[in-house]
Design a protein around this motif. Structure first.
Motif, mmCIF file in Angstrom:
data_model
loop_
_atom_site.group_PDB
_atom_site.id
_atom_site.type_symbol
_atom_site.label_atom_id
_atom_site.label_comp_id
_atom_site.label_asym_id
_atom_site.label_seq_id
_atom_site.Cartn_x
_atom_site.Cartn_y
_atom_site.Cartn_z
ATOM 1 N N ILE A 1 0.864 -1.186 0.000
ATOM 2 C CA ILE A 1 0.000 0.000 0.000
ATOM 3 C C ILE A 1 0.895 1.228 0.000
ATOM 4 C CG2 ILE A 1 -1.706 1.323 1.318
ATOM 5 C CD1 ILE A 1 -2.474 -1.378 2.680
ATOM 6 N N LEU A 2 0.535 2.222 -0.806
ATOM 7 C CA LEU A 2 1.327 3.446 -0.861
ATOM 8 C C LEU A 2 0.722 4.610 -0.076
ATOM 9 C CD1 LEU A 2 2.362 3.318 -4.598
ATOM 10 C CD2 LEU A 2 3.805 2.892 -2.611
ATOM 11 N N ARG A 3 -0.586 4.787 -0.161
ATOM 12 C CA ARG A 3 -1.212 5.964 0.435
ATOM 13 C C ARG A 3 -2.542 5.604 1.100
ATOM 14 N NH1 ARG A 3 0.236 11.014 -2.084
ATOM 15 N NH2 ARG A 3 1.875 10.717 -3.622
ATOM 16 N N GLU A 4 -2.910 6.409 2.078
ATOM 17 C CA GLU A 4 -4.221 6.269 2.704
ATOM 18 C C GLU A 4 -5.207 7.169 1.955
ATOM 19 O OE1 GLU A 4 -6.230 7.677 6.828
ATOM 20 O OE2 GLU A 4 -4.426 6.438 7.028
ATOM 21 N N ALA A 5 -6.372 6.623 1.658
ATOM 22 C CA ALA A 5 -7.418 7.409 0.997
ATOM 23 C C ALA A 5 -8.259 8.093 2.060
ATOM 24 C CB ALA A 5 -8.291 6.499 0.137
ATOM 25 N N LYS A 6 -8.287 9.413 1.990
ATOM 26 C CA LYS A 6 -9.059 10.190 2.966
ATOM 27 C C LYS A 6 -10.274 10.836 2.340
ATOM 28 C CE LYS A 6 -4.985 11.008 5.704
ATOM 29 N NZ LYS A 6 -3.882 11.854 5.992
ATOM 30 N N ASP A 7 -10.313 10.879 1.003
ATOM 31 C CA ASP A 7 -11.375 11.565 0.288
ATOM 32 C C ASP A 7 -11.548 10.872 -1.064
ATOM 33 O OD1 ASP A 7 -13.270 13.483 -0.249
ATOM 34 O OD2 ASP A 7 -11.905 15.174 -0.240
ATOM 35 N N TRP A 8 -12.516 11.328 -1.850
ATOM 36 C CA TRP A 8 -12.694 10.806 -3.202
ATOM 37 C C TRP A 8 -11.463 11.213 -4.011
ATOM 38 C CZ3 TRP A 8 -16.003 7.444 -5.267
ATOM 39 C CH2 TRP A 8 -15.984 7.285 -6.647
ATOM 40 N N ILE A 9 -10.901 10.257 -4.767
ATOM 41 C CA ILE A 9 -9.688 10.511 -5.543
ATOM 42 C C ILE A 9 -10.066 10.707 -7.008
ATOM 43 C CG2 ILE A 9 -7.362 9.694 -6.136
ATOM 44 C CD1 ILE A 9 -7.874 9.822 -3.082
ATOM 45 N N GLU A 10 -9.576 11.782 -7.591
ATOM 46 C CA GLU A 10 -9.747 12.039 -9.022
ATOM 47 C C GLU A 10 -8.419 11.674 -9.692
ATOM 48 O OE1 GLU A 10 -12.326 14.592 -10.654
ATOM 49 O OE2 GLU A 10 -13.571 13.446 -9.273
ATOM 50 N N PHE A 11 -8.376 10.532 -10.365
ATOM 51 C CA PHE A 11 -7.157 10.048 -10.996
ATOM 52 C C PHE A 11 -6.926 10.739 -12.335
ATOM 53 C CE2 PHE A 11 -8.386 6.763 -8.043
ATOM 54 C CZ PHE A 11 -7.173 6.444 -7.439
ATOM 55 N N PHE A 12 -5.667 11.066 -12.610
ATOM 56 C CA PHE A 12 -5.333 11.779 -13.845
ATOM 57 C C PHE A 12 -5.848 11.057 -15.077
ATOM 58 C CE2 PHE A 12 -1.743 8.883 -13.676
ATOM 59 C CZ PHE A 12 -1.490 8.584 -15.004
ATOM 60 N N TRP A 13 -5.831 9.726 -15.084
ATOM 61 C CA TRP A 13 -6.247 8.980 -16.272
ATOM 62 C C TRP A 13 -7.758 9.068 -16.486
ATOM 63 C CZ3 TRP A 13 -3.586 6.183 -12.374
ATOM 64 C CH2 TRP A 13 -4.365 5.390 -11.545
ATOM 65 N N GLU A 14 -8.505 9.452 -15.472
ATOM 66 C CA GLU A 14 -9.942 9.652 -15.644
ATOM 67 C C GLU A 14 -10.248 11.121 -15.939
ATOM 68 O OE1 GLU A 14 -11.346 8.272 -11.890
ATOM 69 O OE2 GLU A 14 -11.410 6.185 -12.529
ATOM 70 N N VAL A 15 -9.691 12.005 -15.156
ATOM 71 C CA VAL A 15 -10.001 13.433 -15.237
ATOM 72 C C VAL A 15 -9.419 14.067 -16.496
ATOM 73 C CG1 VAL A 15 -9.679 15.664 -14.117
ATOM 74 C CG2 VAL A 15 -10.158 13.636 -12.745
ATOM 75 N N ASP A 16 -8.145 13.859 -16.742
ATOM 76 C CA ASP A 16 -7.472 14.555 -17.837
ATOM 77 C C ASP A 16 -8.043 14.188 -19.196
ATOM 78 O OD1 ASP A 16 -5.990 15.527 -15.762
ATOM 79 O OD2 ASP A 16 -4.114 14.606 -16.366
ATOM 80 N N ILE A 17 -8.298 12.919 -19.436
ATOM 81 C CA ILE A 17 -8.806 12.516 -20.747
ATOM 82 C C ILE A 17 -10.235 12.998 -20.937
ATOM 83 C CG2 ILE A 17 -9.647 10.199 -20.141
ATOM 84 C CD1 ILE A 17 -7.719 11.050 -23.325
ATOM 85 N N ALA A 18 -11.055 12.893 -19.898
ATOM 86 C CA ALA A 18 -12.438 13.364 -20.003
ATOM 87 C C ALA A 18 -12.475 14.867 -20.249
ATOM 88 C CB ALA A 18 -13.221 13.005 -18.736
#
Length: 158
Positions: free
Chosen positions: A127-144
């Motif tokens: 595991i790299l990071r703890e999720a504290k909120d909704w994550i907007e991943f670059f591969w989803e946001v940037d292309i859209a």
């Protein structure tokens, strides 16, 4: 909401590859989120045995029952890394891990994710990071965003 950029991802993949200590000979990406990870890890570890499995549970940011499909043929592998970008409730990763371990009981499976929620029912091996909120991943946001901008430009020619 947190934006997760390509630069963050690139550095995280370097860190994840450094953590992986069991020399996998195959990678299973939980589609779609794990596909980008599997590609980068496959290149870093010089692995071409990269497979996908579908685990769908989120529709319009609401989690539903997990549906598993496209179970890969893994014969010929001994150590397989299962990857996904986030372990939210833990249900998807746990279901995939259980199915693959049942079918391929002679194989060693480890799991990895970028983000993990502490409330998840499944804790991956890496595991790299703890999720504290909704994550907007670059591969989803940037292309859209770029597709939306192109559509706007074609509808509003100058």
């Amino acid at each position: 909401m947190q934006y997760y950029s390509y630069e963050m991802f690139r550095e995280d993949m370097k860190e994840l590859v450094a953590q992986i200590d069991f020399n996998p000979d195959g990678i299973v990406a939980i589609s779609r989120g794990g596909l980008t990870m599997a590609h980068f890890i496959g290149i870093a570890l010089d692995l071409r045995s990269i497979y996908t499995i579908n685990a769908s549970s989120f529709f319009n940011k609401v989690q539903h029952e997990v549906q598993i499909s496209n179970i890969p043929e893994l014969n010929g592998n001994q150590r397989v890394l299962i990857v996904d970008e986030i372990v939210d409730s833990g249900t998807s990763m746990e279901k995939v891990w259980t199915i693959l371990r049942t079918i391929y009981s002679h194989m060693d499976f480890k799991t990895a994710c970028i983000f993990h929620k502490p409330t998840a029912t499944f804790k991956p091996d890496f595991i790299l990071r703890e999720a504290k909120d909704w994550i907007e991943f670059f591969w989803e946001v940037d292309i859209a965003k770029s597709i939306h901008e192109r559509r706007q430009e074609s509808h509003n020619p100058q």
